[in-house]
Design a protein around this motif. Structure first.
Motif, PDB file in Angstrom:
ATOM      1  N   GLN A  77       0.830  -1.210   0.000  1.00 10.38           N
ATOM      2  CA  GLN A  77       0.000   0.000   0.000  1.00 10.38           C
ATOM      3  C   GLN A  77       0.859   1.252   0.000  1.00 10.38           C
ATOM      4  OE1 GLN A  77      -3.058   0.619   2.902  1.00 10.38           O
ATOM      5  NE2 GLN A  77      -4.540  -0.673   1.852  1.00 10.38           N
ATOM      6  N   GLU A  78       1.889   1.245   0.834  1.00  9.04           N
ATOM      7  CA  GLU A  78       2.756   2.416   0.916  1.00  9.04           C
ATOM      8  C   GLU A  78       3.422   2.699  -0.429  1.00  9.04           C
ATOM      9  OE1 GLU A  78       2.251   0.735   4.987  1.00  9.04           O
ATOM     10  OE2 GLU A  78       2.664  -0.089   3.016  1.00  9.04           O
ATOM     11  N   SER A  79       3.878   1.623  -1.090  1.00  3.24           N
ATOM     12  CA  SER A  79       4.553   1.781  -2.373  1.00  3.24           C
ATOM     13  C   SER A  79       3.580   2.250  -3.453  1.00  3.24           C
ATOM     14  CB  SER A  79       5.203   0.459  -2.794  1.00  3.24           C
ATOM     15  OG  SER A  79       6.171   0.054  -1.848  1.00  3.24           O
ATOM     16  N   ALA A  80       2.396   1.652  -3.460  1.00  3.26           N
ATOM     17  CA  ALA A  80       1.405   2.040  -4.465  1.00  3.26           C
ATOM     18  C   ALA A  80       0.999   3.499  -4.299  1.00  3.26           C
ATOM     19  CB  ALA A  80       0.188   1.125  -4.375  1.00  3.26           C
ATOM     20  N   LYS A  81       0.782   3.894  -3.055  1.00  2.00           N
ATOM     21  CA  LYS A  81       0.365   5.276  -2.818  1.00  2.00           C
ATOM     22  C   LYS A  81       1.463   6.276  -3.183  1.00  2.00           C
ATOM     23  CE  LYS A  81      -3.070   4.237   0.749  1.00  2.00           C
ATOM     24  NZ  LYS A  81      -3.444   4.358   2.189  1.00  2.00           N
ATOM     25  N   GLN A  82       2.704   5.829  -3.154  1.00  2.00           N
ATOM     26  CA  GLN A  82       3.811   6.697  -3.559  1.00  2.00           C
ATOM     27  C   GLN A  82       3.834   6.899  -5.069  1.00  2.00           C
ATOM     28  OE1 GLN A  82       7.716   5.277  -2.424  1.00  2.00           O
ATOM     29  NE2 GLN A  82       8.783   6.844  -3.629  1.00  2.00           N
ATOM     30  N   TYR A  83       3.578   5.805  -5.820  1.00  2.00           N
ATOM     31  CA  TYR A  83       3.811   5.867  -7.260  1.00  2.00           C
ATOM     32  C   TYR A  83       2.564   6.029  -8.126  1.00  2.00           C
ATOM     33  CZ  TYR A  83       8.676   4.669  -6.382  1.00  2.00           C
ATOM     34  OH  TYR A  83       9.995   4.684  -5.962  1.00  2.00           O
ATOM     35  N   VAL A  84       1.375   5.707  -7.615  1.00  2.00           N
ATOM     36  CA  VAL A  84       0.174   5.886  -8.438  1.00  2.00           C
ATOM     37  C   VAL A  84       0.002   7.350  -8.854  1.00  2.00           C
ATOM     38  CG1 VAL A  84      -2.353   5.842  -8.440  1.00  2.00           C
ATOM     39  CG2 VAL A  84      -1.078   3.842  -7.687  1.00  2.00           C
ATOM     40  N   PRO A  85       0.130   8.307  -7.935  1.00  2.67           N
ATOM     41  CA  PRO A  85       0.003   9.709  -8.361  1.00  2.67           C
ATOM     42  C   PRO A  85       1.051  10.097  -9.411  1.00  2.67           C
ATOM     43  CG  PRO A  85      -0.175   9.532  -5.971  1.00  2.67           C
ATOM     44  CD  PRO A  85       0.285   8.197  -6.464  1.00  2.67           C
ATOM     45  N   GLU A  86       2.259   9.551  -9.268  1.00  8.55           N
ATOM     46  CA  GLU A  86       3.315   9.848 -10.234  1.00  8.55           C
ATOM     47  C   GLU A  86       2.962   9.286 -11.609  1.00  8.55           C
ATOM     48  OE1 GLU A  86       8.081   8.918 -10.498  1.00  8.55           O
ATOM     49  OE2 GLU A  86       7.229   9.432  -8.531  1.00  8.55           O
ATOM     50  N   LEU A  87       2.417   8.072 -11.606  1.00 10.03           N
ATOM     51  CA  LEU A  87       1.986   7.469 -12.865  1.00 10.03           C
ATOM     52  C   LEU A  87       0.884   8.306 -13.513  1.00 10.03           C
ATOM     53  CD1 LEU A  87       1.614   3.557 -12.676  1.00 10.03           C
ATOM     54  CD2 LEU A  87       2.550   4.906 -14.550  1.00 10.03           C
ATOM     55  N   ARG A  88      -0.073   8.724 -12.716  1.00 10.27           N
ATOM     56  CA  ARG A  88      -1.174   9.533 -13.233  1.00 10.27           C
ATOM     57  C   ARG A  88      -0.644  10.854 -13.808  1.00 10.27           C
ATOM     58  NH1 ARG A  88      -5.645   6.231 -13.783  1.00 10.27           N
ATOM     59  NH2 ARG A  88      -6.238   5.256 -11.793  1.00 10.27           N
ATOM     60  N   SER A  89       0.296  11.456 -13.094  1.00  9.86           N
ATOM     61  CA  SER A  89       0.815  12.746 -13.548  1.00  9.86           C
ATOM     62  C   SER A  89       1.573  12.626 -14.859  1.00  9.86           C
ATOM     63  CB  SER A  89       1.734  13.353 -12.482  1.00  9.86           C
ATOM     64  OG  SER A  89       2.956  12.621 -12.384  1.00  9.86           O
ATOM     65  N   LYS A  90       2.061  11.420 -15.146  1.00 10.10           N
ATOM     66  CA  LYS A  90       2.788  11.204 -16.395  1.00 10.10           C
ATOM     67  C   LYS A  90       1.875  10.726 -17.521  1.00 10.10           C
ATOM     68  CE  LYS A  90       7.373  10.504 -14.421  1.00 10.10           C
ATOM     69  NZ  LYS A  90       8.576   9.628 -14.340  1.00 10.10           N
ATOM     70  N   GLY A  91       0.582  10.710 -17.246  1.00 12.63           N
ATOM     71  CA  GLY A  91      -0.360  10.442 -18.317  1.00 12.63           C
ATOM     72  C   GLY A  91      -1.019   9.089 -18.311  1.00 12.63           C
ATOM     73  N   ALA A  92      -0.890   8.327 -17.225  1.00  6.49           N
ATOM     74  CA  ALA A  92      -1.530   7.008 -17.181  1.00  6.49           C
ATOM     75  C   ALA A  92      -3.050   7.164 -17.176  1.00  6.49           C
ATOM     76  CB  ALA A  92      -1.083   6.235 -15.952  1.00  6.49           C
ATOM     77  N   ASP A  93      -3.703   6.548 -18.147  1.00  2.00           N
ATOM     78  CA  ASP A  93      -5.161   6.571 -18.212  1.00  2.00           C
ATOM     79  C   ASP A  93      -5.784   5.431 -17.420  1.00  2.00           C
ATOM     80  OD1 ASP A  93      -5.408   8.783 -20.147  1.00  2.00           O
ATOM     81  OD2 ASP A  93      -4.453   7.377 -21.528  1.00  2.00           O
TER      82      ASP A  93
END
Length: 702
Positions: free
Chosen positions: A238-254
């Motif tokens: 959970q900690e890892s996902a919460k760190q990187y999901v926003p980063e993925l979204r900001s880079k254009g992940a649909d």
């Protein structure tokens, strides 16, 4: 039958993928509000180097498994869903003699590619994650075969480009101790160009960025301590996902897909959970789809005619877990597990709609399937793709030649695990004897004063029937079928791996008390269902084979250790009559237990066995110890024998009469094995269940 060439796959991949990571303005400029796109996320997991439909331990074809048949499922799914993304959830490189041959017996060089990766490259995977078994052969080997500089001190990737997957591999929750950075890229953005429809139904094309992440259990630090200690650390999922999901979204992940190498545990979340996938579906994490593995199970329930019942571990999940195991949703997130060994293909069919400047999932137009080889009619197994066999023919033939090399010993009895859950130890006793022999010699030769002080403490051993049905009715140890005193069989290099599956396990020993031993046995006995003697309907003695590797069977020289299991009692209170050398085992009695590094370090969550009681950390693998012991017996006596090495049963069931039938699921056609072993409680062979196991009648009063 589907027989589509790999060329067709390549064409399909080319049509579905965008070759550039830069935004495609020609495709995505001015997307109309309400535009919809349908696509399929395809999953394999726990392939475990099963490239072909072949069992290297029995040297026989096995049509129930193999990536060559998964290829046929992939081709069919791509035909049904031209918009698709093919992903793998790890535990790919280890698990068969082919994997061990390429990693240990004849390690491939940098210029070569693992057979399983050759097949996956040909199939056009879009991305993949890692599993716990990727670490079994060490970080150096992993760095080479993935062509990845892990950024770990002392781990050097060979110069140049090594043979490796041609698709991105990601790992989100494992960092280097020194670098504090992920050892693989923590995520990848996969750009796809998909056919779509405008609100009025007019066809169009859109670019969809698929983000993938991957998670492994934190227990890799225990299971592969010798390879990972001081080099990497593992963060919670959970900690890892919460760190990187926003980063993925900001880079254009649909759309964000989590590849989680863990099962579904409904316990309160902990960063140390082995099977934490359920908690990735928490709304606070923000993923769109979940692809899981590690447990080697089918999720959701198969849709083919006559599909097997849900595994008992899923039916036992509480309603509060919000798991829909029929339709494939966890807390509303579409979720799939494609069993193992290539036997199924996970398919999540998603529909997304462009609303307010972003793509949103349409839940009521999302479906999930774990598709097996018999999906067309529930009876007919799909053909294998001959192109896969041609691709790995050299590696396949070299592994067979290696498997057939003589070991230097004979056996006068068959060693099998078909009935290891009802007392047959023919495939377990030799492992335990080898481990006891090793530990006693280790202590005797040690100059360590502490170890020398343990010489008077009894050395006992435990081992599990690793191949006892976990991966279907063909997954059973069976060494030297037909062997007899009149016709002994020569053992071969392949046989120790059949007796002891995990070549990465190293032998260790722990010093415990009698109270620890009883708790250990109680935990092992959880593999059995609780039998109600008054129940008239059929009861399954072993409802789930998902964790059969935790059914430890104990042994002492001369069969001095004895115990019984009362399956009518609840888990935790089943062990009775525990004795050593004819005397009841007291809580304060001392024992040294020969086991493996997985168990000694806390694998399986056995109470008190957490690494703190380990007294011997051997550099030698358990499988090698078994092999050496067989060779030693061959030199000493010419063979291993049933009398000395195969019928020392340390345990039995407490006798119980039941009103209705009790069954054990095992491989069909093996009743004669039970009779030859003198297992009177196995009284007959019944019909096959939906998974192909035979139902053997068990009379617990005998």
């Amino acid at each position: 039958m589907y027989k589509i060439s790999l060329l067709a796959i390549a064409v399909a991949v080319a049509l579905g993928a965008c070759s550039s990571d830069s935004p495609s303005t020609a495709v995505n400029s001015g997307i109309a509000e309400g535009t919809t796109v349908q696509f399929a996320l395809l999953e394999t997991t726990d392939i475990h180097s099963n490239v072909l439909s072949y069992n290297y331990y029995s040297l026989a074809a096995d049509t129930s498994l193999g990536l060559e048949r998964t290829s046929t499922l992939i081709q069919a799914a791509r035909k049904e869903n031209p918009n698709n993304v093919l992903l793998d959830d790890g535990d790919t490189i280890q698990g068969t003699l082919l994997g061990d041959y390429q990693a240990v017996a004849a390690p491939i060089g940098c210029s070569s590619t693992l057979a399983v990766h050759k097949a996956m490259n040909a199939l056009g995977y879009d991305g993949g994650g890692l599993g716990n078994h990727e670490f079994n052969y060490g970080l150096g080997f992993l760095s080479q075969v993935t062509n990845t500089d892990l950024g770990v001190a002392g781990v050097q990737k060979p110069a140049g480009n090594c043979g490796a997957p041609s698709f991105p591999l990601v790992l989100t929750n494992v960092n280097g101790v020194d670098s504090k950075k992920p050892i693989f890229q923590p995520y990848a953005l996969i750009p796809k160009v998909f056919a779509a429809n405008l609100p009025d139904g007019t066809p169009t094309t859109v670019r969809l960025n698929v983000g993938i992440m991957s998670f492994v259990p934190p227990q890799i630090l225990d299971w592969d301590q010798k390879n990972l200690a001081g080099k990497v650390y593992v963060n919670g999922v959970q900690e890892s996902a919460k760190q990187y999901v926003p980063e993925l979204r900001s880079k254009g992940a649909d759309v964000v897909v989590a590849l989680s190498h863990g099962g579904l545990d409904a316990s309160p979340y902990s960063p140390k959970m082995e099977n934490a996938s359920l908690h990735l579906a928490d709304k606070s994490v923000g993923i769109d789809a979940l692809m899981i593995g590690h447990s080697h199970l089918i999720f959701p329930k198969g849709k083919e005619a006559g599909a097997a019942a849900l595994d008992a571990s899923f039916t036992a999940l509480p309603a509060s877990a919000n798991v829909d195991a029929i339709n494939g949703f966890v807390n509303g997130v579409p979720t799939v597990m494609a069993q193992s060994w290539g036997r199924r293909l996970g398919i999540i069919k998603m529909t997304m709609k462009y609303v307010g400047g972003k793509w949103q999932t349409v839940p009521d137009k999302t479906s999930v399937e774990s598709r097996g080889f018999k999906y067309t009619d529930g009876k007919t197994i799909v053909d294998g793709d001959p192109a896969i066999a041609n691709l790995v023919a050299n590696e396949h033939n070299a592994t067979i030649a290696y498997a057939k090399q003589p070991l230097g010993a004979k056996t006068d009895f068959q060693m099998s695990a078909y009935f290891s859950l009802v007392g047959d130890v023919s495939a377990i006793q030799l492992v335990n004897q080898a481990q006891i022999d090793y530990v006693k010699n280790f202590i005797a030769k040690s100059a360590d004063a502490t170890l020398q002080s343990y010489k008077s403490i009894p050395v006992i051993s435990c081992s599990a029937p690793f191949k006892a049905g976990r991966n279907g009715p063909t997954d059973f140890t069976d060494v030297a079928p037909g062997a007899s005193p009149a016709a002994p069989v020569d053992l071969q290099i392949r046989n120790p791996g059949d007796l002891y599956l995990y070549s990465n396990n190293n032998l260790q020993a722990v010093k415990i008390k009698g109270s620890d031993l009883k708790a250990w046995l109680e935990t092992a006995a959880k593999q059995f269902g609780q039998i109600d003697p008054s129940k008239s309907s059929e009861q399954d003695l072993v409802p789930s084979y998902g964790t059969i590797y935790n059914y430890d069977v104990f042994y002492a020289e001369g069969n001095a250790l004895q115990y019984q299991i009362d399956v009518t009692k609840p888990a935790g209170s089943r062990i009775v009559g525990l004795t050593y050398a004819g005397k009841a085992v007291a809580d304060g009695d001392d024992f040294i237990v020969a086991t493996n590094d997985y168990r000694a370090g806390g694998g399986g969550n056995f109470p008190g066995i957490d690494g703190s009681k380990t007294i011997i950390k051997s550099p030698d693998a358990n499988q090698a110890v078994v092999s050496d012991y067989l060779i030693k017996l061959g030199k000493q006596t010419g063979k291993v024998s049933l009398a000395a090495n195969g019928n020392g049963r340390s345990w039995s069931f407490v006798k119980t009469k039941t009103a209705g039938p009790v069954v054990l699921r095992s491989a069909p056609g093996q009743l004669a094995v039970a009779k030859a072993a003198g297992l009177a409680l196995v009284t007959g062979e019944g019909s096959l269940d939906a998974s192909g196991y035979a139902r053997y009648a068990i009379d617990l009063s005998k």
